[in-house]
Write an enzyme that holds these catalytic residues in place. Structure first.
Site, PDB file in Angstrom:
ATOM      1  N   SER A 174     -30.855  -3.536 -41.471  1.00 24.83           N
ATOM      2  CA  SER A 174     -30.678  -4.978 -41.610  1.00 24.83           C
ATOM      3  C   SER A 174     -29.237  -5.367 -41.298  1.00 24.83           C
ATOM      4  CB  SER A 174     -31.032  -5.404 -43.037  1.00 24.83           C
ATOM      5  OG  SER A 174     -30.495  -6.675 -43.307  1.00 24.83           O
ATOM      6  N   GLN A 176     -28.086  -8.233 -41.790  1.00 23.28           N
ATOM      7  CA  GLN A 176     -27.611  -9.097 -42.875  1.00 23.28           C
ATOM      8  C   GLN A 176     -26.982  -8.262 -43.980  1.00 23.28           C
ATOM      9  OE1 GLN A 176     -30.948 -11.512 -44.040  1.00 23.28           O
ATOM     10  NE2 GLN A 176     -31.005 -12.603 -42.099  1.00 23.28           N
ATOM     11  N   ASP A 321     -37.012 -10.915 -34.612  1.00 22.02           N
ATOM     12  CA  ASP A 321     -37.302 -12.355 -34.683  1.00 22.02           C
ATOM     13  C   ASP A 321     -38.230 -12.811 -33.560  1.00 22.02           C
ATOM     14  OD1 ASP A 321     -35.682 -12.486 -36.883  1.00 22.02           O
ATOM     15  OD2 ASP A 321     -33.936 -13.254 -35.820  1.00 22.02           O
TER      16      ASP A 321
END
Ligand code: S3P
Length: 449
Positions: A174, A176, A321
């Site tokens: 990830s 993030q 995404d």
């Protein structure tokens, strides 16, 4: 609740650019606000998600002015006044809206401050896992309470803490999480390292370099000595390849179509979709204009009869995404497309495995659902349907693209969410019906079948 009605088109010949990159815009607001001077950021994505991060930085002391704003929710140019790493306590809780990136990166930023703060978001964000960032941040000494109804979920109450550096082996791939730990590491004494299981988008690393923060990158390990001061700089945000993805799929799946997307980000940790559409049969070229910092250039694509493919495990983080719209391409292709190792999709703005499968089936596609993905048995004709976005921008847009290929009207319900990442999408959807780009603008030779 707003809706979008989509009718089929028979050809697509267009040339345009897409709004600024969402991931990069969040980071530009954060690093600009931390820097030691004034930063001019052009082509900043004026979507709800990124504006929330910008407002968050403002509430922490980093003032900004919009110095140019284009019509139709176009890009904005901003001037951000950096706070030289000295943030001030916000007077109210900070609203992150729908954005996981905003909340997770800001949590990393706030973990090592000498004041208490609170981050909250909408219903979708309040049900997404925050343990993935609170765990490593707690290891660094942060004190974060998760106050949500669901365990481990937002709102986050972040108490004043002093951080120590860690070496963190990430259990999930990830960007993030990586970014939250690295940003927190800026406020720790000593060197913080993050080891990612596989490569994830590297915008944080590139932006740290642009702001002259030194990092060491050894394979999948990124290290950063704390206490560095980001040096202010001007930054141009490239177009978002995840937004371009919708038009790329529309063009790829429409035999004979041609599309030129200009000034889009071509960071290799984001371009896996081009490889996938190429494997499925589309003709694609990337023309990089500038490879310093964030690579930027044009993508030209020609449609073809597509065939199914298998997404590789290592490709998944680099097209995570884009999977809903890739699933639409797969439904339009001949043969099977296998999407596995994509469990992360279940913790996005919606459970994107369920929302993609459910909506594809509504349109007549043959799809098998798995815990970590789906297999699409492509080639069945799509029919118009009533589609629920469930408040997820990428689901709304992916199925608007499916509607371009369906017999009968497709009505997407709940399209306000599109503004979180692509204000102006409906305008572009309308424009592709009318645009006619001159053939001499294309580089790929015309194919006649
Ligand atoms: C993002 C990283 C990805 C992506 C998200 C934006 C970022 O999430 O899905 O839309 O800007 O770092 P993960 O890194 O959690 O997979």
């Amino acid at each position: 609740m707003s809706t979008l009605r989509v009718k089929a088109i028979s050809s697509l010949h267009a040339e345009f650019s897409v709004p600024g990159d969402k991931s990069i815009s969040h980071r530009a607001a954060i690093f600009g606000g931390l820097s030691n001077g004034v930063c001019e950021i052009s082509n900043f994505l004026s979507s709800e998600d990124c504006l929330n991060t910008l407002k968050a930085m403002h509430s922490l002391g980093a003032r900004y002015e919009v110095i140019e704003e284009l019509e139709n929710h176009g890009p904005i140019t901003l001037r951000i006044h950096g706070q030289s790493m000295k943030l001030c306590a916000p007077v109210a809780a900070i609203d992150c809206g729908n954005s996981g990136t905003g909340m997770r990166l800001l949590a990393g930023l706030l973990a090592g401050q000498d004041f208490t703060s609170e981050l909250f978001g909408d219903a979708s964000l309040s049900s997404r896992p925050m343990g993935r960032i609170t765990a490593p941040l707690a290891e660094m000494g942060a004190n974060i309470e998760t106050l949500g109804d669901k365990p481990g979920c937002a709102p986050l109450k972040i108490h004043a803490s002093k951080l120590q550096p860690i070496t963190y082996e990430m259990p999930v791939a990830s960007a993030q999480v990586k970014s939250a730990v690295l940003i927190a590491g800026l406020f720790a004494e000593g060197t913080t390292s993050v080891i990612q299981p596989t490569t994830t988008r590297d915008h944080t690393e590139r932006m740290l370099a642009a702001f002259r923060v030194s990092t060491r990158i050894e394979g999948n390990k990124i290290s950063l000595p704390g206490g560095q001061m980001p040096e202010s700089c001007d930054f141009a945000v490239p177009g978002d390849i995840s937004s371009a993805a919708f038009w790329l799929v529309a063009a790829a799946a429409m035999d004979g179509s041609r599309l030129l997307i200009k000034d889009v980000g071509l960071n290799p940790t984001r371009t896996a979709i081009l490889k996938v559409l190429g494997r499925m049969g589309a003709r694609i070229i990337e023309i990089i204009h500038n490879s310093e910092g964030e690579p930027i250039g044009n993508i030209e694509i020609q449609g073809a009869p597509l065939t199914g493919t298998t997404l590789l495990a290592e490709e998944i983080p680099n097209l995570i995404d884009e999977i809903p719209v890739i699933a639409v391409a797969a439904a339009l292709a001949k043969g099977d497309t296998h999407i596995r190792n994509a469990r992360e999709l279940r913790v996005k703005e919606t459970d994107r495995i369920t929302t993609t499968v459910e909506n594809l089936r509504k349109m007549g596609a043959d799809v098998e659902e798995f815990e970590d993905g789906m297999t699409i048995h492509g080639g069945k004709p799509l029919k118009g349907a009533d589609i629920e976005s469930h408040g997820d921008h990428r689901i709304a847009m992916a199925f608007a693209i499916a509607g371009l290929f369906a017999k009968g009207d497709t009505v997407i319900h709940g399209t306000d969410c599109i503004n979180t990442s692509y204000p102006g999408f409906a305008h572009h959807l309308d424009a592709i019906r009318h645009e006619r780009t001159k053939p001499e603008d294309f580089i790929l030779p015309t194919i006649t079948r």
